[in-house]
Design an enzyme around this catalytic site. Sequence first.
Site, PDB file in Angstrom:
ATOM      1  N   LEU A  56       0.848  -1.202   0.000  1.00 13.69           N
ATOM      2  CA  LEU A  56       0.000   0.000   0.000  1.00 13.69           C
ATOM      3  C   LEU A  56       0.877   1.242   0.000  1.00 13.69           C
ATOM      4  O   LEU A  56       1.639   1.485   0.937  1.00 13.69           O
ATOM      5  CB  LEU A  56      -0.924  -0.010   1.214  1.00 13.69           C
ATOM      6  CG  LEU A  56      -1.723  -1.304   1.426  1.00 13.69           C
ATOM      7  CD1 LEU A  56      -2.736  -1.119   2.556  1.00 13.69           C
ATOM      8  CD2 LEU A  56      -2.410  -1.753   0.139  1.00 13.69           C
ATOM      9  N   ARG A  95       2.991  14.178   6.327  1.00 15.68           N
ATOM     10  CA  ARG A  95       3.928  14.573   7.379  1.00 15.68           C
ATOM     11  C   ARG A  95       5.378  14.642   6.915  1.00 15.68           C
ATOM     12  O   ARG A  95       6.230  15.155   7.622  1.00 15.68           O
ATOM     13  CB  ARG A  95       3.776  13.610   8.573  1.00 15.68           C
ATOM     14  CG  ARG A  95       2.481  13.818   9.344  1.00 15.68           C
ATOM     15  CD  ARG A  95       2.211  12.680  10.311  1.00 15.68           C
ATOM     16  NE  ARG A  95       1.684  11.490   9.630  1.00 15.68           N
ATOM     17  CZ  ARG A  95       1.451  10.332  10.235  1.00 15.68           C
ATOM     18  NH1 ARG A  95       1.713  10.193  11.523  1.00 15.68           N
ATOM     19  NH2 ARG A  95       0.968   9.311   9.558  1.00 15.68           N
ATOM     20  N   LYS A 137       6.355   9.918  -0.707  1.00 20.99           N
ATOM     21  CA  LYS A 137       7.087   9.375   0.444  1.00 20.99           C
ATOM     22  C   LYS A 137       7.925   8.149   0.104  1.00 20.99           C
ATOM     23  O   LYS A 137       9.106   8.060   0.471  1.00 20.99           O
ATOM     24  CB  LYS A 137       6.094   9.042   1.572  1.00 20.99           C
ATOM     25  CG  LYS A 137       6.720   8.344   2.746  1.00 20.99           C
ATOM     26  CD  LYS A 137       5.913   8.472   4.007  1.00 20.99           C
ATOM     27  CE  LYS A 137       4.820   7.458   4.109  1.00 20.99           C
ATOM     28  NZ  LYS A 137       4.121   7.546   5.411  1.00 20.99           N
ATOM     29  N   ASP A 146       5.763   2.019   3.586  1.00 18.07           N
ATOM     30  CA  ASP A 146       6.634   2.943   4.330  1.00 18.07           C
ATOM     31  C   ASP A 146       7.373   2.247   5.471  1.00 18.07           C
ATOM     32  O   ASP A 146       7.822   2.883   6.413  1.00 18.07           O
ATOM     33  CB  ASP A 146       5.835   4.159   4.838  1.00 18.07           C
ATOM     34  CG  ASP A 146       4.720   3.782   5.807  1.00 18.07           C
ATOM     35  OD1 ASP A 146       4.502   2.574   6.041  1.00 18.07           O
ATOM     36  OD2 ASP A 146       4.067   4.704   6.334  1.00 18.07           O
ATOM     37  N   TYR A 165      45.726  18.316 -14.287  1.00 19.37           N
ATOM     38  CA  TYR A 165      44.386  18.081 -14.815  1.00 19.37           C
ATOM     39  C   TYR A 165      44.496  17.359 -16.144  1.00 19.37           C
ATOM     40  O   TYR A 165      45.135  17.838 -17.074  1.00 19.37           O
ATOM     41  CB  TYR A 165      43.616  19.397 -15.004  1.00 19.37           C
ATOM     42  CG  TYR A 165      42.342  19.155 -15.773  1.00 19.37           C
ATOM     43  CD1 TYR A 165      41.354  18.317 -15.245  1.00 19.37           C
ATOM     44  CD2 TYR A 165      42.134  19.688 -17.043  1.00 19.37           C
ATOM     45  CE1 TYR A 165      40.201  18.036 -15.957  1.00 19.37           C
ATOM     46  CE2 TYR A 165      40.984  19.410 -17.761  1.00 19.37           C
ATOM     47  CZ  TYR A 165      40.013  18.584 -17.205  1.00 19.37           C
ATOM     48  OH  TYR A 165      38.882  18.296 -17.910  1.00 19.37           O
ATOM     49  N   ASN A 167      55.057   9.508 -17.547  1.00 18.24           N
ATOM     50  CA  ASN A 167      55.108  10.297 -16.309  1.00 18.24           C
ATOM     51  C   ASN A 167      54.544  11.695 -16.578  1.00 18.24           C
ATOM     52  O   ASN A 167      54.962  12.376 -17.511  1.00 18.24           O
ATOM     53  CB  ASN A 167      56.563  10.402 -15.861  1.00 18.24           C
ATOM     54  CG  ASN A 167      56.662  11.086 -14.511  1.00 18.24           C
ATOM     55  OD1 ASN A 167      56.545  10.443 -13.483  1.00 18.24           O
ATOM     56  ND2 ASN A 167      56.850  12.395 -14.512  1.00 18.24           N
TER      57      ASN A 167
HETATM   58  C1  UD1 Z   1      -1.324   1.911  10.088  1.00 19.44           C
HETATM   59  C2  UD1 Z   1      -2.272   0.923  10.794  1.00 19.44           C
HETATM   60  C3  UD1 Z   1      -1.870   0.779  12.259  1.00 19.44           C
HETATM   61  C4  UD1 Z   1      -0.428   0.332  12.322  1.00 19.44           C
HETATM   62  C5  UD1 Z   1       0.480   1.316  11.586  1.00 19.44           C
HETATM   63  C6  UD1 Z   1       1.889   0.777  11.539  1.00 19.44           C
HETATM   64  C7  UD1 Z   1      -4.450   1.081   9.669  1.00 19.44           C
HETATM   65  C8  UD1 Z   1      -5.816   1.627   9.744  1.00 19.44           C
HETATM   66  N1  UD1 Z   1      -3.637   1.378  10.688  1.00 19.44           N
HETATM   67  O1  UD1 Z   1      -1.527   3.199  10.649  1.00 19.44           O
HETATM   68  O2  UD1 Z   1      -2.687  -0.170  12.897  1.00 19.44           O
HETATM   69  O3  UD1 Z   1      -0.021   0.238  13.691  1.00 19.44           O
HETATM   70  O4  UD1 Z   1       0.014   1.490  10.230  1.00 19.44           O
HETATM   71  O5  UD1 Z   1       2.747   1.643  10.907  1.00 19.44           O
HETATM   72  O6  UD1 Z   1      -4.159   0.376   8.722  1.00 19.44           O
HETATM   73  N2  UD1 Z   1      -2.446   4.007   2.349  1.00 19.44           N
HETATM   74  C9  UD1 Z   1      -3.002   3.843   1.098  1.00 19.44           C
HETATM   75  N3  UD1 Z   1      -4.271   4.308   0.875  1.00 19.44           N
HETATM   76  C10 UD1 Z   1      -4.997   4.938   1.829  1.00 19.44           C
HETATM   77  C11 UD1 Z   1      -4.404   5.107   3.102  1.00 19.44           C
HETATM   78  C12 UD1 Z   1      -3.124   4.629   3.334  1.00 19.44           C
HETATM   79  O7  UD1 Z   1      -2.396   3.281   0.205  1.00 19.44           O
HETATM   80  O8  UD1 Z   1      -6.138   5.329   1.532  1.00 19.44           O
HETATM   81  C13 UD1 Z   1      -1.077   3.499   2.575  1.00 19.44           C
HETATM   82  C14 UD1 Z   1      -0.098   4.606   2.911  1.00 19.44           C
HETATM   83  O9  UD1 Z   1       0.527   5.097   1.749  1.00 19.44           O
HETATM   84  C15 UD1 Z   1       0.899   3.929   3.855  1.00 19.44           C
HETATM   85  C16 UD1 Z   1       0.087   2.794   4.471  1.00 19.44           C
HETATM   86  O10 UD1 Z   1      -1.070   2.644   3.695  1.00 19.44           O
HETATM   87  O11 UD1 Z   1       1.984   3.372   3.154  1.00 19.44           O
HETATM   88  C17 UD1 Z   1      -0.261   3.054   5.926  1.00 19.44           C
HETATM   89  O12 UD1 Z   1      -1.003   4.247   6.031  1.00 19.44           O
HETATM   90  P1  UD1 Z   1      -0.756   5.252   7.227  1.00 19.44           P
HETATM   91  O13 UD1 Z   1      -1.709   6.388   7.060  1.00 19.44           O
HETATM   92  O14 UD1 Z   1       0.679   5.551   7.345  1.00 19.44           O
HETATM   93  O15 UD1 Z   1      -1.277   4.364   8.458  1.00 19.44           O
HETATM   94  P2  UD1 Z   1      -0.876   4.545   9.979  1.00 19.44           P
HETATM   95  O16 UD1 Z   1      -1.632   5.677  10.541  1.00 19.44           O
HETATM   96  O17 UD1 Z   1       0.581   4.538  10.120  1.00 19.44           O
HETATM   97 CA    CA Z   2       2.459   4.730   8.658  1.00 18.93          CA
END
Ligand code: UD1
Ligand code: CA
Length: 455
Positions: free
Chosen positions: A8, A15, A22, A102, A365, A376
């Site tokens: 994902l 942030r 990212k 990530d 150079y 040389n």
């Molecule tokens: C998520 C988890 C949390 C876990 C944490 C660990 C959920 C609801 N929560 O929270 O339980 O402890 O990761 O790091 O899953 N993304 C998409 N599409 C979206 C939303 C997010 O592709 O619509 C992707 C983001 O790009 C990211 C990943 O999903 O790579 C996680 O999303 P993020 O918003 O970072 O979740 P956390 O709040 O960290």
């Molecule tokens: Ca995250």
Amino acid sequence: MKVTAVLLAAGQGTRMKSSLPKVLHPLCGKPIVWHVLEALKSATTDKPVVVIGHGADEVKKYLGDSADCVLQEPQLGTGHAAMQAESLLKNKTDFIIVTYADMPLLSGETFARLVETQRLNPGPFSLITVFADDPHGFGRILRNDDGTVQAIVEEYVATPEQQKIKELNVGAYCFNADWLWNALHRIPKNEKKGEYYLTDVVELAVKDNLPVQAVVHDDFSETIGINTRVHLAEAEAAMRMRVNREHMLNGVSMADPLSTYIDAGVRIGKDTTIMPNTYIYGESEMGEGNVIGPNTIIRDSKIGNRCKVLASVLEGARLEDDVDMGPFARLRKGAHLKSHVHMGNFGEVKDSTLEEGVKMGHFSYIGNAKIGANTNIGAGTVTANYDGENKLPTEIGEDVFIGVDTMLVAPLKLGDGARTGAGAIVTKNVAEDTLVVGMPARPIKKVERRKRKAK
Ligand code: UD1
Ligand code: CA
């Protein structure tokens, strides 16, 4: 048994405060997403699917054909994101690893353990958890009496009691594929945020009376998720230690691993020693028995065996064996130093080949040039290779002796055995075995060729 990963990577990464998506931020020289894909390789059998959204074009372009991409638009949460992979994967695979793009430090072994756990689980999926004293930012794990997972509670809805829970959801899951697609459609919309949370699949399994297993991971440093640039720096430090450790276990010595910066993917042969404050970037590789550094920067360069590179900067360069460089030497793109070349302080070489045994001790150079074997180059020699519009070539033969402070005005050829006097400005080709002097230099006499002894 087929195992496919769904990554994902569609979220905005707000942030990070960056115009770069990212997952493309570099970590030890490679994008964050590269590390995740690399780790997944050993635990999966098929091409991964990456869910893209924010910065989709850039991410897709980077991934090329290393992954299949699906677009999530709009981005309605992690559950919704995983659902986008259904059209590509339904009925095509047995197990699906879903993870977040990530988290670049999760290792291949960790993913393999996750798949193994799910293989033995009669229930529909397994996930990775970790215990931490500072659980900030993670979903909390609730357990049933029998030890199976009861729910994942996201931090912002957790009660004060639940907030104290130290077992956390890492964000890596392995599902039985058939169960997953159906479950994703059943995830309720989170009314507060208007999103579909992947973490809610736990409750769906529990409702169906199916066990969810947890693999407890004991290395918290693997579970760093990158949300800010502070996390990025933490992840970089952890990854760097991992890279260095692997080199050391493969026979590379490091005087101070803490001040040794090596990109992921760099290859180093055994019995090479890396001295402190050395940076080896990009597509670089080197053989055995070299001593590199201290205070050296190497990028996209290839080094043979038994070379010494002290306090120098190399970019797009190639060194064959037994080359001795520095301190304070600089090689730019296309510099090729063959075996036994010696290059001392304050020299620069660009787009040039120095054949075996060339000596270039000080302040020179050399650009767009070919220098024959055992020639040389005296201190202060310059190839004047640029006429304001074009780069022009200089060809110097074998056993040539260039006197100190010679200006070689290109295009120019010096035959084998030629010599120039101190301070010569050479504007015309010099015949073999001829000494030229003066400004501009003119031939004055025939000379006897001096052969340096071969080693
Ligand atoms: C998520 C988890 C949390 C876990 C944490 C660990 C959920 C609801 N929560 O929270 O339980 O402890 O990761 O790091 O899953 N993304 C998409 N599409 C979206 C939303 C997010 O592709 O619509 C992707 C983001 O790009 C990211 C990943 O999903 O790579 C996680 O999303 P993020 O918003 O970072 O979740 P956390 O709040 O960290
Ligand atoms: Ca995250």
